[in-house]
Design an enzyme around this catalytic site. Structure first.
Site, PDB file in Angstrom:
ATOM      1  N   ALA A  60       0.829  -1.215   0.000  1.00 14.51           N
ATOM      2  CA  ALA A  60       0.000   0.000   0.000  1.00 14.51           C
ATOM      3  C   ALA A  60       0.865   1.268   0.000  1.00 14.51           C
ATOM      4  CB  ALA A  60      -0.939  -0.033   1.195  1.00 14.51           C
ATOM      5  N   ALA A  96      -2.733   4.137   3.799  1.00 15.29           N
ATOM      6  CA  ALA A  96      -3.078   3.635   2.462  1.00 15.29           C
ATOM      7  C   ALA A  96      -3.559   2.206   2.616  1.00 15.29           C
ATOM      8  CB  ALA A  96      -1.871   3.700   1.543  1.00 15.29           C
ATOM      9  N   LYS A 143       6.928   6.577  17.483  1.00 11.15           N
ATOM     10  CA  LYS A 143       6.096   5.684  16.667  1.00 11.15           C
ATOM     11  C   LYS A 143       6.086   4.277  17.271  1.00 11.15           C
ATOM     12  CE  LYS A 143       3.486   4.606  13.195  1.00 11.15           C
ATOM     13  NZ  LYS A 143       3.853   3.863  12.060  1.00 11.15           N
ATOM     14  N   ASN A 150      -9.104   1.012  16.170  1.00  5.36           N
ATOM     15  CA  ASN A 150      -8.154   1.829  16.935  1.00  5.36           C
ATOM     16  C   ASN A 150      -8.820   2.705  18.004  1.00  5.36           C
ATOM     17  OD1 ASN A 150      -6.277   0.718  15.287  1.00  5.36           O
ATOM     18  ND2 ASN A 150      -5.683   2.600  14.246  1.00  5.36           N
ATOM     19  N   GLU A 168       4.141  -7.951  12.989  1.00  8.20           N
ATOM     20  CA  GLU A 168       5.419  -7.278  13.256  1.00  8.20           C
ATOM     21  C   GLU A 168       5.733  -7.220  14.758  1.00  8.20           C
ATOM     22  OE1 GLU A 168       6.102  -4.038   9.801  1.00  8.20           O
ATOM     23  OE2 GLU A 168       4.209  -3.785  10.852  1.00  8.20           O
ATOM     24  N   SER A 219      -2.694  -2.303  11.518  1.00  8.71           N
ATOM     25  CA  SER A 219      -2.089  -3.312  10.640  1.00  8.71           C
ATOM     26  C   SER A 219      -2.015  -4.668  11.349  1.00  8.71           C
ATOM     27  CB  SER A 219      -0.697  -2.853  10.212  1.00  8.71           C
ATOM     28  OG  SER A 219       0.072  -2.517  11.348  1.00  8.71           O
TER      29      SER A 219
HETATM   30  O1  PAF Z   1       0.268  -0.117  12.290  1.00  4.58           O
HETATM   31  C1  PAF Z   1      -0.683   0.677  12.158  1.00  4.58           C
HETATM   32  O2  PAF Z   1      -1.836   0.316  11.884  1.00  4.58           O
HETATM   33  C2  PAF Z   1      -0.396   2.157  12.289  1.00  4.58           C
HETATM   34  O3  PAF Z   1       0.995   2.340  12.436  1.00  4.58           O
HETATM   35  C3  PAF Z   1      -1.152   2.872  13.415  1.00  4.58           C
HETATM   36  C4  PAF Z   1      -0.493   4.177  13.725  1.00  4.58           C
HETATM   37  C5  PAF Z   1      -1.248   2.036  14.666  1.00  4.58           C
HETATM   38  C6  PAF Z   1      -2.538   3.279  12.942  1.00  4.58           C
HETATM   39  O4  PAF Z   1      -3.377   2.224  12.628  1.00  4.58           O
END
Ligand code: PAF
Length: 301
Positions: free
Chosen positions: A13, A130, A188, A206, A270, A258
């Site tokens: 994406a 994306a 992050k 979220n 991850e 994700s």
């Molecule tokens: O991994 C993700 O989905 C993104 O980095 C985040 C910031 C948690 C938003 O969904």
């Protein structure tokens, strides 16, 4: 000699979004793919409902010329990075600039010894959203910004990276060179260390991370991130981290993270590069991080 081409690994994406944006620039963006795949995409730009048809430039890895890739963006999942870089080694020029863009930390350590000293590793973080509902569809779901920088102090490499990445910095706007990139990556990491495992374990969007029942856990995860980051020389205030986590969860309230999707679709996550990275560092520094350890146990790969 300066080559006006930016190579992007894969057609994920973010990789596809970057090439779609660079199409408007006087630069050639090429997505390197492992198998024949249609380069035609139905692209829905941010806040638009109608898709437009675009065609990306793609190239199979084995079609690349040896020693020809000068600028390589790597918007892959963290666990794919090392193998992908190993495959790309013969195609990189000795002065190649490699940009890592993924959730989590730890990949730089994994690849720095397989690269040449003359290669430059740039670390990047983006808040763009994306989504590819299928191989041929791309939706720009969130307008964000991208920050790039070096984790080592090397003026020569920094100058080279800025020169090679100039079309990317101006074409994937807003995109900034950031002297404090390490701090941004840790910030992050804290966001992902809270939002990703909680949304994945409970299979929630979220926004629901902000509910009272998760507050204690978020507090504990952030407390541990502050402690470990501090050992690495990066200072944070716990309340600042918590505020940022909540802000991001609210701003992306309707999205699935994700990791939520990876768990849902039974794909590799991850986690080892997010909470797993914090646990590994904590072990090195002999610190207890039970909340991050618990996240690692919740989301077993
Ligand atoms: O991994 C993700 O989905 C993104 O980095 C985040 C910031 C948690 C938003 O969904």
């Amino acid at each position: 000699m300066m080559d006006n081409t930016i190579h992007i690994l894969g057609m994920g994406a973010i990789g596809s979004l970057i090439s779609s944006q660079l199409k408007r620039q006087p630069v050639k963006a090429i997505n390197i793919v492992r198998r024949e795949i249609s380069a035609k995409l139905e692209f829905t730009p941010y806040q638009q409902t109608k898709p437009t048809h675009i065609k990306l430039n793609t190239c199979l890895t084995q079609q690349l010329e040896l020693n020809s890739v000068q600028t390589l963006l790597v918007p892959l999942k963290a666990f794919q990075v090392k193998t992908a870089i190993e495959t790309m080694l013969p195609y990189l020029t000795p002065e190649a600039v490699i940009v890592l863009m993924h959730n989590g930390l730890g990949c730089r350590e994994q690849i720095k010894d397989i690269l040449l000293d003359t290669h430059t590793i740039v670390s990047a973080t983006t808040t763009h959203g994306a989504f590819k509902p299928s191989d041929n569809e791309l939706i720009h779901t969130g307008l964000g910004e991208t920050r790039l920088g070096l984790l080592v102090n090397n003026q020569e490499q920094e100058n080279l990276a800025k020169l090679y990445l100039n079309p990317f910095l101006s074409g994937f706007s807003p995109c900034h060179w950031d002297p404090e990139i390490e701090r941004k990556l840790w910030l992050k990491l804290a966001i992902n260390a809270c939002i990703n495992p909680i949304t994945a374990y409970f299979q929630i969007k979220n926004g629901l991370v902000c509910e009272t029942q998760h507050q204690k856990l978020i507090d504990a995860i952030c407390q541990e991130v502050v402690h470990v980051a501090n050992c690495k020389g990066v200072q944070f205030d716990k309340q600042e981290l918590i505020k940022t986590v909540i802000k991001v969860a609210q701003a992306t309230a309707e999205n699935f993270s994700s990791m939520n999707r990876d768990v849902f679709y039974k794909r590799q996550t991850e986690i080892n590069y997010i909470n797993g990275y914090i646990v590994a560092l904590a072990n090195q520094y002999q610190i207890d991080v039970p909340a991050n350890q618990m996240m690692l146990e919740w989301i077993k790969n």
